[in-house]
Design a protein around this motif. Structure first.
Motif, PDB file in Angstrom:
ATOM      1  N   VAL A 121      13.721  29.035   3.774  1.00  0.00           N
ATOM      2  CA  VAL A 121      13.670  27.924   2.824  1.00  0.00           C
ATOM      3  C   VAL A 121      12.242  27.716   2.308  1.00  0.00           C
ATOM      4  N   ILE A 124      11.485  30.232  -0.287  1.00  0.00           N
ATOM      5  CA  ILE A 124      12.026  29.913  -1.611  1.00  0.00           C
ATOM      6  C   ILE A 124      11.101  28.945  -2.338  1.00  0.00           C
ATOM      7  N   TRP A 128       9.015  29.693  -5.889  1.00  0.00           N
ATOM      8  CA  TRP A 128       9.058  28.827  -7.065  1.00  0.00           C
ATOM      9  C   TRP A 128       7.653  28.349  -7.448  1.00  0.00           C
TER      10      TRP A 128
ATOM     11  N   ILE B  43       5.866  20.673   0.279  1.00  0.00           N
ATOM     12  CA  ILE B  43       7.048  19.873   0.594  1.00  0.00           C
ATOM     13  C   ILE B  43       7.116  18.672  -0.355  1.00  0.00           C
ATOM     14  N   VAL B  46       8.344  19.653  -3.679  1.00  0.00           N
ATOM     15  CA  VAL B  46       9.797  19.825  -3.657  1.00  0.00           C
ATOM     16  C   VAL B  46      10.497  18.477  -3.815  1.00  0.00           C
ATOM     17  N   ASN B  49      10.353  17.124  -7.361  1.00  0.00           N
ATOM     18  CA  ASN B  49      11.103  17.792  -8.417  1.00  0.00           C
ATOM     19  C   ASN B  49      12.605  17.868  -8.171  1.00  0.00           C
ATOM     20  N   PRO B 243      19.930  28.738   5.992  1.00  0.00           N
ATOM     21  CA  PRO B 243      18.878  29.613   5.455  1.00  0.00           C
ATOM     22  C   PRO B 243      19.447  30.814   4.698  1.00  0.00           C
ATOM     23  N   LEU B 246      20.786  29.828   1.220  1.00  0.00           N
ATOM     24  CA  LEU B 246      19.722  29.563   0.252  1.00  0.00           C
ATOM     25  C   LEU B 246      19.045  30.854  -0.189  1.00  0.00           C
ATOM     26  N   ALA B 247      18.778  31.739   0.752  1.00  0.00           N
ATOM     27  CA  ALA B 247      18.088  32.978   0.404  1.00  0.00           C
ATOM     28  C   ALA B 247      18.955  33.853  -0.491  1.00  0.00           C
ATOM     29  N   GLN B 250      18.943  32.698  -4.056  1.00  0.00           N
ATOM     30  CA  GLN B 250      17.669  32.806  -4.741  1.00  0.00           C
ATOM     31  C   GLN B 250      17.744  33.881  -5.824  1.00  0.00           C
ATOM     32  N   ALA B 257      14.097  25.595 -11.939  1.00  0.00           N
ATOM     33  CA  ALA B 257      13.114  24.941 -11.073  1.00  0.00           C
ATOM     34  C   ALA B 257      13.688  23.731 -10.347  1.00  0.00           C
ATOM     35  N   THR B 260      16.273  24.787  -7.755  1.00  0.00           N
ATOM     36  CA  THR B 260      15.595  25.371  -6.589  1.00  0.00           C
ATOM     37  C   THR B 260      15.018  24.276  -5.703  1.00  0.00           C
ATOM     38  N   SER B 261      14.375  23.287  -6.330  1.00  0.00           N
ATOM     39  CA  SER B 261      13.815  22.183  -5.543  1.00  0.00           C
ATOM     40  C   SER B 261      14.919  21.442  -4.806  1.00  0.00           C
ATOM     41  N   ALA B 264      16.052  23.523  -1.945  1.00  0.00           N
ATOM     42  CA  ALA B 264      15.045  23.555  -0.887  1.00  0.00           C
ATOM     43  C   ALA B 264      15.033  22.230  -0.132  1.00  0.00           C
ATOM     44  N   GLY B 267      17.770  22.061   2.225  1.00  0.00           N
ATOM     45  CA  GLY B 267      17.533  23.016   3.314  1.00  0.00           C
ATOM     46  C   GLY B 267      16.485  22.525   4.297  1.00  0.00           C
ATOM     47  N   ILE B 268      15.506  21.781   3.765  1.00  0.00           N
ATOM     48  CA  ILE B 268      14.395  21.323   4.601  1.00  0.00           C
ATOM     49  C   ILE B 268      14.771  20.070   5.382  1.00  0.00           C
TER      50      ILE B 268
END
Lengths: 296, 292
Positions: A121, A124, A128, B43, B46, B49, B243, B246-247, B250, B257, B260-261, B264, B267-268
């Protein structure tokens, strides 16, 4: 009484032995065996002796991938250890004492945060941020008038490995900080007071007391981070897929490619076997050094 | 690198240096804060956004405050990849491995650390080496065997494999803890006529609960974050862990953008949550040498 306790514990080890045989010993032996064959994973493997290994030593990608690992060891072991040492010392005996324990703990958590996030993660996120057209970094450079510095950070063969190294420093820094701060707690405060009375400077104290007394942690951090660098896969998979034009190829990604993309299972096994031998030797050298050090 | 490079005494309680001291104090704190912010910055970017609309991002860039808080990116992403499912997959895998891994470590360490069975040194060396092995050297046979056993693309295979891999570390750590286990407690249990099983679960496990808690936490987080083996073993979308999902997404054409944020962020978040919940255990564990 203590005599009676000696026997009869072996049954407790049975599940562990069976499981380890199935998941570790047998696959390990199989991989070493497969490394002496030519095998596409489907038809019968064909014994070819040491051919995979001779091919390996003439393969520029193999040497390249290990060369990249040396640089990643710098990024994952050497730089975080040095930086972490200074940060931990400053946090422990400056921030914690002068500003307050709370701040030291908050900062420590901040540095450690990247370590607990899934690497796939955070990878990724970095892809970006470093993206050439819509990425945050180039946008920031643009907005402060440094747009000419912007580039395709992960797509430019000259910059890709440096970018990966930078991400790895970011990822790894918190681990030595936490380890060293834990080690520092062991140090007798009287030692510091004695050094102060003798008029020792902060730097003298740092070298003579701090670094010396947290040697055990230093060893552990260096071993584990070096081995982590040798094993690196996830970050490379997500950040660059080993590219561009193999500029960030690493052994485990190279092995994975051979296993699952090129159907060269024998060759992939040879790469993995070499990597394993290097890691095990390295670990034992470190252990010996550490034992000799602690015997002193 | 001698005394010449030494900074002026920062910690001396000499009042004449007070003004310089307090300035040095603020400079050091500021430098540390900036460094820490830089580490946390990705972070924060992320978070900033994930709540923007694509249009907002296109016109105002990555560093602006969102014009309005939009959950659209997150909701879209969540539904598109069936994120609930991935979360459940990750949770089930990580929990099972944490429980089974601790159990297996306890059994091994009971025999090695307390029972001191014959050949214990060699077992310990084995577990140490097993702990060092790169997964690449095990993966192909495991892949091949699990296909033969119809366990490929199943969480069961991943749970079994990680239970064993994590318990190699757990056994090594726990054996050294059990090495120093208070003998009086074992003797007392023996006097009471407790057998080995009752001693294990009635005395040894309860007494060593703090260490087991640390192991559990580490196994859980490590397994949650694992990538290499799940990537290879969990190929169908229904089985993927967070994980891997998400990968794999990608580079998808729909992943701009803000998407993706958003991805992420989801995921975080679980990892940050565990981090906050387990923070004390984690730092204690790292201090105890529970490291990887």
């Amino acid at each position: 009484m203590s005599q009676k306790r000696q026997g009869g514990y072996a049954p407790f080890l049975i599940p562990g032995i069976v499981a380890s045989l199935a998941v570790i010993v047998v696959p390990l032996v199989m991989t070493v065996g497969i490394s002496f064959t030519k095998w596409n994973g489907v038809t019968d493997p064909q014994w070819i002796g040491f051919d995979n290994y001779t091919r390996l030593f003439g393969d520029a990608n193999f040497w390249g991938s290990f060369g990249h690992i040396l640089l990643l060891i710098v990024a994952m072991a050497v730089i975080p250890t040095l930086l972490g040492l200074v940060l931990a010392a400053v946090l422990f005996d400056y921030v914690a004492k002068v500003v307050g324990d709370r701040w030291a703990r908050i900062l420590r958590s901040g540095f450690y945060l990247p370590q607990v996030l899934p690497v796939a993660v955070t990878g990724i996120v970095w892809v970006w941020i470093l993206h050439p057209s819509y990425g945050a970094l180039n946008r920031i450079l643009d907005s402060i008038g440094l747009g000419s510095l912007g580039r395709d950070w992960l797509g430019d063969p000259d910059w890709a490995l440096l970018s990966v190294m930078f991400v790895m420093i970011w990822f790894q820094l918190g681990y030595p900080v936490v380890m060293f701060m834990a080690g520092l707690q062991r140090i007798d405060p009287e030692l510091y007071e004695a050094a102060d009375l003798d008029g020792a400077s902060w730097w003298q104290r740092f070298r003579a007391i701090t670094v010396k007394l947290i040697r055990p942690e230093l060893y552990v951090v260096l071993v584990t981070t070096t081995i982590a660098a040798l094993k690196i896969f996830g970050q490379v998979y997500v950040l660059t897929k080993g590219g561009p034009s193999n500029a960030t190829l690493v052994p485990s990604y190279f092995a994975w490619q051979n296993y699952f993309q090129k159907a060269q299972v024998g060759y992939g096994s040879a790469i993995s076997t070499v990597l394993t031998v290097i890691i095990v030797i390295l670990a034992f050298v470190f252990l010996r050094l550490q034992n000799r050090e602690s015997a002193k | 690198m001698t005394i010449v490079t030494a900074p002026p005494e920062l910690d001396k309680t000499d009042t004449s240096t007070r003004p310089r001291r307090s300035r040095a104090r603020w400079i050091i704190l500021a430098v540390l804060l900036v460094l820490c912010l830089l580490v946390v910055a990705p972070i924060l970017v992320v978070v900033l956004n994930a709540f923007k609309t694509p249009a907002d991002y296109a016109s105002n860039g990555p560093l602006s405050i969102p014009e309005s808080i939009s959950f659209q990116g997150i909701v879209d992403f969540w539904e598109r990849v069936d994120f609930t499912r991935k979360l459940l997959n990750s949770l089930v895998t990580a929990l099972s491995v944490a429980v089974l891994g601790v159990l297996l470590s306890v059994l091994n360490a009971y025999a090695l650390g307390i029972g001191r069975v014959r050949g214990r040194v060699w077992f310990l060396v084995f577990f140490l080496v097993a702990n060092l092995l790169p997964q690449e050297v095990l993966v192909y046979p495991l892949y091949y065997i699990s296909k033969a056993l119809y366990l490929y693309d199943s969480p069961v295979a991943i749970i079994i494999i990680f239970t064993v891999i994590q318990s190699a570390f757990g056994t090594y750590l726990l054996s050294s803890v059990y090495d120093e286990f208070p003998r009086e407690l074992l003797d007392a249990a023996a006097v009471d006529g407790a057998g080995k099983w009752r001693t294990l679960f009635g005395v040894v496990v309860p007494v060593s609960m703090p260490t087991l808690g640390v192991l559990f936490t580490f196994f859980f987080i490590w397994t949650w974050n694992e990538f290499f083996l799940p990537l290879i073993f969990l190929v169908s979308a229904d089985n993927q862990t967070v994980p891997v999902a998400l990968a794999v997404l990608q580079g998808d054409r729909l992943m701009d953008a803000t998407a993706t944020s958003a991805s992420a962020l989801v995921g975080i978040l679980p990892a940050v949550l565990f981090f906050l919940i387990f923070q004390r255990t984690l730092t204690r564990g790292i201090a105890a040498g529970a490291i990887k």
